[in-house]
Write a protein that holds these residues in place. Structure first.
Motif, PDB file in Angstrom:
ATOM      1  N   MET A   2       0.838  -1.206   0.000  1.00  0.00           N
ATOM      2  CA  MET A   2       0.000   0.000   0.000  1.00  0.00           C
ATOM      3  C   MET A   2       0.867   1.247   0.000  1.00  0.00           C
ATOM      4  O   MET A   2       0.557   2.230  -0.654  1.00  0.00           O
ATOM      5  CB  MET A   2      -0.868   0.023   1.255  1.00  0.00           C
ATOM      6  N   PHE A   3       1.953   1.191   0.762  1.00  0.00           N
ATOM      7  CA  PHE A   3       2.789   2.385   0.884  1.00  0.00           C
ATOM      8  C   PHE A   3       3.773   2.508  -0.271  1.00  0.00           C
ATOM      9  O   PHE A   3       4.187   3.591  -0.621  1.00  0.00           O
ATOM     10  CB  PHE A   3       3.537   2.363   2.222  1.00  0.00           C
ATOM     11  N   TYR A   4       4.150   1.371  -0.822  1.00  0.00           N
ATOM     12  CA  TYR A   4       5.111   1.422  -1.916  1.00  0.00           C
ATOM     13  C   TYR A   4       4.437   1.551  -3.275  1.00  0.00           C
ATOM     14  O   TYR A   4       5.102   1.660  -4.283  1.00  0.00           O
ATOM     15  CB  TYR A   4       5.989   0.169  -1.892  1.00  0.00           C
ATOM     16  N   ASP A   5       3.125   1.534  -3.300  1.00  0.00           N
ATOM     17  CA  ASP A   5       2.393   1.614  -4.567  1.00  0.00           C
ATOM     18  C   ASP A   5       2.838   0.527  -5.536  1.00  0.00           C
ATOM     19  O   ASP A   5       2.987   0.767  -6.724  1.00  0.00           O
ATOM     20  CB  ASP A   5       2.588   2.989  -5.222  1.00  0.00           C
ATOM     21  N   SER A   6       3.078  -0.652  -4.998  1.00  0.00           N
ATOM     22  CA  SER A   6       3.525  -1.743  -5.872  1.00  0.00           C
ATOM     23  C   SER A   6       2.725  -2.988  -5.499  1.00  0.00           C
ATOM     24  O   SER A   6       3.246  -3.887  -4.867  1.00  0.00           O
ATOM     25  CB  SER A   6       5.008  -2.000  -5.668  1.00  0.00           C
ATOM     26  N   PRO A   7       1.457  -3.035  -5.869  1.00  0.00           N
ATOM     27  CA  PRO A   7       0.576  -4.092  -5.372  1.00  0.00           C
ATOM     28  C   PRO A   7       1.138  -5.475  -5.639  1.00  0.00           C
ATOM     29  O   PRO A   7       1.437  -5.842  -6.767  1.00  0.00           O
ATOM     30  CB  PRO A   7      -0.719  -3.887  -6.154  1.00  0.00           C
ATOM     31  N   GLY A   8       1.321  -6.233  -4.546  1.00  0.00           N
ATOM     32  CA  GLY A   8       1.678  -7.632  -4.685  1.00  0.00           C
ATOM     33  C   GLY A   8       3.154  -7.934  -4.728  1.00  0.00           C
ATOM     34  O   GLY A   8       3.545  -9.068  -4.485  1.00  0.00           O
ATOM     35  N   VAL A   9       3.989  -6.953  -5.035  1.00  0.00           N
ATOM     36  CA  VAL A   9       5.405  -7.240  -5.236  1.00  0.00           C
ATOM     37  C   VAL A   9       6.067  -7.635  -3.927  1.00  0.00           C
ATOM     38  O   VAL A   9       6.701  -8.691  -3.825  1.00  0.00           O
ATOM     39  CB  VAL A   9       6.125  -6.032  -5.876  1.00  0.00           C
ATOM     40  N   HIS A  10       5.914  -6.788  -2.913  1.00  0.00           N
ATOM     41  CA  HIS A  10       6.510  -7.120  -1.625  1.00  0.00           C
ATOM     42  C   HIS A  10       5.869  -8.368  -1.036  1.00  0.00           C
ATOM     43  O   HIS A  10       6.553  -9.204  -0.427  1.00  0.00           O
ATOM     44  CB  HIS A  10       6.350  -5.955  -0.650  1.00  0.00           C
ATOM     45  N   ALA A  11       4.571  -8.485  -1.207  1.00  0.00           N
ATOM     46  CA  ALA A  11       3.871  -9.631  -0.635  1.00  0.00           C
ATOM     47  C   ALA A  11       4.386 -10.924  -1.244  1.00  0.00           C
ATOM     48  O   ALA A  11       4.680 -11.887  -0.519  1.00  0.00           O
ATOM     49  CB  ALA A  11       2.367  -9.491  -0.878  1.00  0.00           C
TER      50      ALA A  11
END
Lengths: 173, 274
Positions: free
Chosen positions: A70-79
């Motif tokens: 949510m904070f990195y604006d990169s849906p799913g990547v960190h997850a």
């Protein structure tokens, strides 16, 4: 046992806040060669007690990853990267098992296990995590050289920060 | 069924891992392909609030640099203002965007009051746009004279306290207009002539410029009626006007530039010539 849960919960939240408030801001480019990211948040998963259920590990990793996205604006990547790290964590722990085996309450910290064990544990998992993260972010191995450079440099700075943090916060659990 | 439960017990973690990864990659691909805003981004309320709090702190830390940049911007604007003031003479002006009358401020270099024909010298000349036959008013109220001659940096003004000075004036809220002349030796009083005697006037009436000449716009306060007489055999009043301003102690003056004065003069001259 209650203390263990409490300490781990607080640490989990603190690491998350530190990542989004402090380390998210410190992203810089190394002379156009590589982008350096401080990715300390895998420690929230890596420092959970050794006997933590794998299911809980995976779910926690997924939740933390999604929140970070949510904070990195990169849906799913960190997850995706963090779920993978949580999955391989126990494999690495099993690989590094000392002769005497682990105690039931062991937490993978310098204080409870040796510095050498901690360094090898963190370096293996963290390197894999950062490599997976940059790979998923690029989403193509065309950029393999860039991914590799980013991984190397980010891994070095993040690893130093994590070791320093370990010496500052010497929690028992 | 039993086998399925057995399978879950044995490989539950691996299945969960695969499921979670599939969800993650599904999100990644959906986001990358459509670029539509999804729930999981920094625009949602909670993430936004936290980001806002952080921005407040970091904004405070960057106040100094912001100040600096504002200072630079200010300096830039002031520079522009100064250069514009100098460049104004070179910019072609559009007639419609300016008022008919424009005031040019000027300081008074020299003036006489004791003579029968008094003069004023202004410290500004044709360089600042002062031309012959422009009216000059004092900084508060009251008129001072009419420009007779200009040099690049000075202007020679015939004071109203001059026997040659004739200024068209009228009485406020009354009809008729006359000529303001100076034919006595009191620098504070002037004479208003040629107001026809059938017009009603009263003591204390305000004398204003009539606006019939190109020198002064209508309605500039000049003075008030102190006394009036009708000479035997004359058809008009002889009015003594007490001036509002004190022409002796004036330091600053405004030259009135009438943008359409030349047009009016030219037209009137053509009629006379015919």
């Amino acid at each position: 046992m209650n203390r263990v849960v409490q300490t781990n919960l607080i640490r989990f939240i603190l690491i998350f806040l530190a990542q989004i408030w402090i380390f998210k801001q410190i992203t810089f480019s190394l002379g156009g060669v590589a982008n350096i990211h401080f990715l300390i948040y895998p420690m929230a998963i890596l420092l959970l007690p050794i006997k933590t259920s794998k299911t809980i590990l995976l779910i926690l990793a997924f939740v933390l990853g999604m929140t970070l996205d949510m904070f990195y604006d990169s849906p799913g990547v960190h997850a995706a990267a963090l779920v993978f790290t949580a999955y391989i964590r126990n494999i690495v722990i099993a690989l590094l098992e000392p002769f005497a085996g682990y105690n039931i309450d062991d937490v993978p910290t310098i204080k409870q296990l040796s510095l050498g064990w901690f360094v090898s544990y963190v370096s293996i998992t963290l390197f894999i995590h950062i490599f997976v993260y940059f790979s998923i972010e690029a989403f193509s191995f065309v950029f393999f050289f860039e991914i590799f450079l980013n991984t190397i440099f980010s891994f070095i700075v993040t690893f130093i920060v994590i070791i320093i943090l370990q010496f500052i916060f010497r929690t028992k659990y | 069924m039993n086998n399925v439960i057995q399978l879950f017990l044995k490989f539950g973690v691996h299945i969960l891992f695969v499921v979670l990864e599939v969800i993650c990659f599904n999100i990644i691909i959906n986001y990358n392909s459509s670029q539509r805003s999804v729930f999981i981004n920094s625009a949602n309320v909670y993430a936004g609030k936290i980001a806002e709090q952080r921005a407040k702190i970091t904004d405070f830390a960057s106040l100094k640099s912001q100040n600096d940049s504002l200072m630079h911007e200010n300096a830039n604007l002031i520079e522009n203002m100064i250069s514009m003031e100098y460049a104004e003479d070179f910019i072609p002006k559009s007639d419609s965007t300016y008022n008919q009358y424009k005031l040019i401020p000027a300081t008074i270099c020299n003036s006489t009051i004791n003579l029968h024909n008094n003069h004023i010298t202004l410290c500004k000349g044709s360089r600042e746009g002062i031309r012959k036959d422009m009216g000059v008013v004092s900084s508060h109220q009251g008129i001072l004279g009419v420009v007779r001659n200009v040099s690049p940096d000075f202007a020679h003004v015939i004071s109203i306290l001059n026997s040659q000075s004739k200024i068209s004036c009228s009485l406020k809220s009354r009809f008729g207009h006359g000529t303001l002349v100076w034919n006595n030796n009191d620098p504070l009083r002037m004479n208003l002539e040629s107001i026809p005697k059938h017009e009603k006037i009263a003591y204390g009436d305000t004398v204003i410029t009539s606006g019939y000449s190109t020198m002064f716009p209508k309605g500039i306060l000049v003075g008030k009626v102190e006394s009036y007489t009708i000479k035997p055999g004359s058809n008009s009043y002889d009015i003594i006007v007490k001036l509002f301003n004190d022409p002796i102690n004036v330091k600053y003056a405004y030259v009135i530039q009438n943008r359409y004065g030349d047009q009016q003069n030219k037209l009137e001259k053509e009629v006379v010539d015919e």
